[in-house]
Design a protein around this motif. Structure first.
Motif, mmCIF file in Angstrom:
data_model
loop_
_atom_site.group_PDB
_atom_site.id
_atom_site.type_symbol
_atom_site.label_atom_id
_atom_site.label_comp_id
_atom_site.label_asym_id
_atom_site.label_seq_id
_atom_site.Cartn_x
_atom_site.Cartn_y
_atom_site.Cartn_z
ATOM 1 N N PHE A 16 0.849 -1.184 0.000
ATOM 2 C CA PHE A 16 0.000 0.000 0.000
ATOM 3 C C PHE A 16 0.880 1.227 0.000
ATOM 4 C CE2 PHE A 16 0.380 -0.766 4.629
ATOM 5 C CZ PHE A 16 0.797 0.482 5.073
ATOM 6 N N ASN A 17 0.346 2.310 -0.528
ATOM 7 C CA ASN A 17 0.994 3.608 -0.349
ATOM 8 C C ASN A 17 -0.093 4.644 -0.115
ATOM 9 O OD1 ASN A 17 0.518 5.276 -2.828
ATOM 10 N ND2 ASN A 17 1.568 3.572 -3.810
ATOM 11 N N ILE A 18 0.227 5.543 0.776
ATOM 12 C CA ILE A 18 -0.699 6.599 1.171
ATOM 13 C C ILE A 18 0.033 7.915 0.962
ATOM 14 C CG2 ILE A 18 -2.045 7.578 3.066
ATOM 15 C CD1 ILE A 18 -1.947 4.738 4.314
ATOM 16 N N LYS A 19 -0.619 8.810 0.222
ATOM 17 C CA LYS A 19 0.045 10.048 -0.148
ATOM 18 C C LYS A 19 -0.923 11.219 -0.012
ATOM 19 C CE LYS A 19 2.767 11.967 -3.920
ATOM 20 N NZ LYS A 19 3.327 11.719 -5.238
ATOM 21 N N GLY A 20 -0.429 12.321 0.507
ATOM 22 C CA GLY A 20 -1.207 13.550 0.557
ATOM 23 C C GLY A 20 -1.613 13.953 1.957
ATOM 24 N N HIS A 21 -2.366 15.012 2.022
ATOM 25 C CA HIS A 21 -2.890 15.549 3.272
ATOM 26 C C HIS A 21 -4.393 15.751 3.109
ATOM 27 C CE1 HIS A 21 1.016 16.267 5.145
ATOM 28 N NE2 HIS A 21 1.440 16.680 3.958
#
Length: 109
Positions: A16-21
């Motif tokens: 998984f990858n999680i990116k941003g705000h």
């Protein structure tokens, strides 16, 4: 917006990858961001500290990725309960706060 991408191979989540705000509130008061961070860091720690699988983890401001792609099938299987729990948790946040987070699942070979 936060974008979370899970990759599945033969019905197993392998990364998984999680990116941003989220930007749902001012910094320090953003409950969506806090929820995503708490869920993802807890799962990453569970994989490395409880399941004892040496996953490939990368972190930066607004970014977290975890990969099991180079692990054997036994190690990948060992992590599935945690990975599926994480996917469930993030989809639950998305259901209530979809304007701040998008969760995708991609099938890979």
């Amino acid at each position: 917006m936060i974008k979370a991408v899970f990759k599945k191979k033969r019905d197993n989540i392998v990364s998984f990858n999680i990116k941003g705000h989220a930007n749902s509130a001012e910094e320090g008061y953003d409950l969506v961001c806090c929820a995503i961070s708490a869920i993802s860091i807890t799962i990453a720690n569970g994989i490395t500290e409880v399941a004892k699988v040496d996953a490939d983890i990368n972190t930066e401001d607004g970014f977290l990725s975890l990969s099991l792609e180079d692990k054997n099938s036994e190690q990948i299987h060992k992590c599935q309960c945690l990975m599926e729990t994480m996917l469930l948790g993030l989809k639950s946040v998305e259901k209530n706060y979809g304007e701040y987070i998008k969760v995708l699942v991609e099938e890979v070979e």
